[in-house]
Design a protein around this motif. Structure first.
Motif, mmCIF file in Angstrom:
data_model
loop_
_atom_site.group_PDB
_atom_site.id
_atom_site.type_symbol
_atom_site.label_atom_id
_atom_site.label_comp_id
_atom_site.label_asym_id
_atom_site.label_seq_id
_atom_site.Cartn_x
_atom_site.Cartn_y
_atom_site.Cartn_z
ATOM 1 N N ALA A 186 0.811 -1.220 0.000
ATOM 2 C CA ALA A 186 0.000 0.000 0.000
ATOM 3 C C ALA A 186 0.841 1.265 0.000
ATOM 4 N N SER A 187 2.141 1.123 0.134
ATOM 5 C CA SER A 187 3.004 2.295 0.230
ATOM 6 C C SER A 187 3.401 2.825 -1.140
ATOM 7 N N PRO A 188 3.393 4.144 -1.323
ATOM 8 C CA PRO A 188 3.800 4.733 -2.594
ATOM 9 C C PRO A 188 5.312 4.841 -2.761
ATOM 10 N N MET A 189 6.072 4.482 -1.731
ATOM 11 C CA MET A 189 7.527 4.542 -1.838
ATOM 12 C C MET A 189 8.013 3.634 -2.972
ATOM 13 N N TYR A 190 8.871 4.157 -3.829
ATOM 14 C CA TYR A 190 9.441 3.473 -4.994
ATOM 15 C C TYR A 190 8.510 3.454 -6.206
ATOM 16 N N TYR A 191 7.298 4.012 -6.091
ATOM 17 C CA TYR A 191 6.341 3.971 -7.201
ATOM 18 C C TYR A 191 5.887 5.383 -7.561
ATOM 19 N N VAL A 192 5.465 5.562 -8.794
ATOM 20 C CA VAL A 192 5.028 6.874 -9.269
ATOM 21 C C VAL A 192 3.502 6.948 -9.261
ATOM 22 N N GLU A 193 2.967 7.760 -8.362
ATOM 23 C CA GLU A 193 1.520 7.939 -8.243
ATOM 24 C C GLU A 193 0.788 6.594 -8.150
ATOM 25 N N GLY A 194 1.331 5.717 -7.323
ATOM 26 C CA GLY A 194 0.713 4.412 -7.162
ATOM 27 C C GLY A 194 1.476 3.610 -6.126
ATOM 28 N N ASN A 195 1.240 2.310 -6.095
ATOM 29 C CA ASN A 195 1.929 1.428 -5.157
ATOM 30 C C ASN A 195 2.027 0.039 -5.776
ATOM 31 N N ALA A 196 2.626 -0.885 -5.040
ATOM 32 C CA ALA A 196 2.829 -2.233 -5.565
ATOM 33 C C ALA A 196 1.502 -2.944 -5.840
ATOM 34 N N ALA A 197 0.507 -2.688 -4.986
ATOM 35 C CA ALA A 197 -0.797 -3.338 -5.162
ATOM 36 C C ALA A 197 -1.434 -2.947 -6.490
ATOM 37 N N GLN A 198 -1.157 -1.738 -6.947
ATOM 38 C CA GLN A 198 -1.712 -1.261 -8.215
ATOM 39 C C GLN A 198 -0.805 -1.604 -9.395
ATOM 40 N N TYR A 199 0.470 -1.277 -9.254
ATOM 41 C CA TYR A 199 1.396 -1.439 -10.374
ATOM 42 C C TYR A 199 1.630 -2.899 -10.763
ATOM 43 N N SER A 200 1.430 -3.812 -9.860
ATOM 44 C CA SER A 200 1.723 -5.213 -10.165
ATOM 45 C C SER A 200 0.835 -5.781 -11.268
ATOM 46 N N TRP A 201 -0.240 -5.087 -11.601
ATOM 47 C CA TRP A 201 -1.128 -5.534 -12.678
ATOM 48 C C TRP A 201 -0.726 -4.981 -14.047
ATOM 49 N N MET A 202 0.285 -4.128 -14.098
ATOM 50 C CA MET A 202 0.566 -3.381 -15.320
ATOM 51 C C MET A 202 1.349 -4.181 -16.351
ATOM 52 N N VAL A 203 0.769 -5.311 -16.762
ATOM 53 C CA VAL A 203 1.340 -6.104 -17.851
ATOM 54 C C VAL A 203 0.195 -6.480 -18.791
ATOM 55 N N PRO A 204 -0.482 -5.498 -19.381
ATOM 56 C CA PRO A 204 -1.677 -5.788 -20.168
ATOM 57 C C PRO A 204 -1.416 -6.641 -21.404
#
Length: 235
Positions: A186-204
């Motif tokens: 849930a932390s935005p550290m290391y991510y741009v306007e997001g977090n691991a929970a969100q970015y981990s899906w970014m392989v469309p």
């Protein structure tokens, strides 16, 4: 901002106004020809150098896929390849692919790798933006019959796996030695306007492989149900 429009707005414009969209894409190509690189965040005839990755690449591929075809596709591919293969390629001082050398050498980026703006670092976000751009380049190459470039960039597009920690099931930053940095999803550290929970899906473009790495369909459905339990729940 290219970063803000490539996921859906460019597709919508291309679908309903293909001629206008084609003109926009041709403008991006001319930007590269006259300014030295594809824009990141063009404003007032200047480059604001904001956000991460190379949004111009998916913008070009998205436009073509959704019906905007009246632009110089060969010149577009040439422009895309310049930034993706030449470290230091830039538009008015803004690097198109920051930390490109590290990206190609290691196959991943970490918090130690520089972003567009001085002092910005975001390995996981930048990685997924780059692999998205790689996939986009591959698609334009395929359309033009350039099979060698297609295969090269489809291989690069799979670098996303190098930032996915199979032990935790999240996209995470990595140190130069290859070790992952565990994060609070849930932390935005290391991510741009997001977090691991969100970015981990970014392989469309390779969702099937992502689902397998996450533990299969049942595990993913359970994870999504949990993710969407409450709207706007904050961290």
């Amino acid at each position: 901002s290219g970063w803000d429009i490539y996921r859906d707005e460019m597709q919508l414009i291309s679908l309903f106004h293909p001629k206008r969209a084609s003109d926009m894409i041709q403008s991006l190509v001319v930007d590269e020809q006259q300014g030295g690189g594809l824009p990141m965040w063009p404003v007032a005839n200047h480059e604001a150098c904001q956000m991460v990755g190379n949004p111009a690449c998916p913008i070009i591929a998205d436009a073509y896929a959704f019906g905007a075809r009246s632009f110089d596709t060969k010149a577009a591919l040439k422009a895309m390849l310049k930034g993706a293969t030449q470290p230091g390629a830039n538009l008015k001082g803004c690097l198109e692919w920051d930390s490109l050398t590290s990206y190609l050498k290691r196959g991943f980026l970490g918090p130690q790798d520089k972003g567009h703006k001085p002092g910005t670092h975001s390995g996981p976000s930048q990685m997924l933006e780059f692999t998205t751009a790689d996939f986009s380049i591959a698609q334009i190459a395929r359309i033009l019959g350039d099979t060698d470039t297609y295969h090269t960039f489809m291989k690069r597009a799979q670098f996303w796996r190098n930032t996915f920690d199979t032990k935790t099931g999240y996209v995470e930053p990595r140190l130069k030695n290859g070790s992952f940095i565990p994060v609070n999803p849930a932390s935005p550290m290391y991510y741009v306007e997001g977090n691991a929970a969100q970015y981990s899906w970014m392989v469309p473009y390779n969702m099937a492989s992502l689902i397998r790495l996450m533990g299969g369909r049942k595990a993913v459905v359970k994870r999504l149900d949990n993710f969407f339990t409450e709207l706007n729940a904050g961290e």
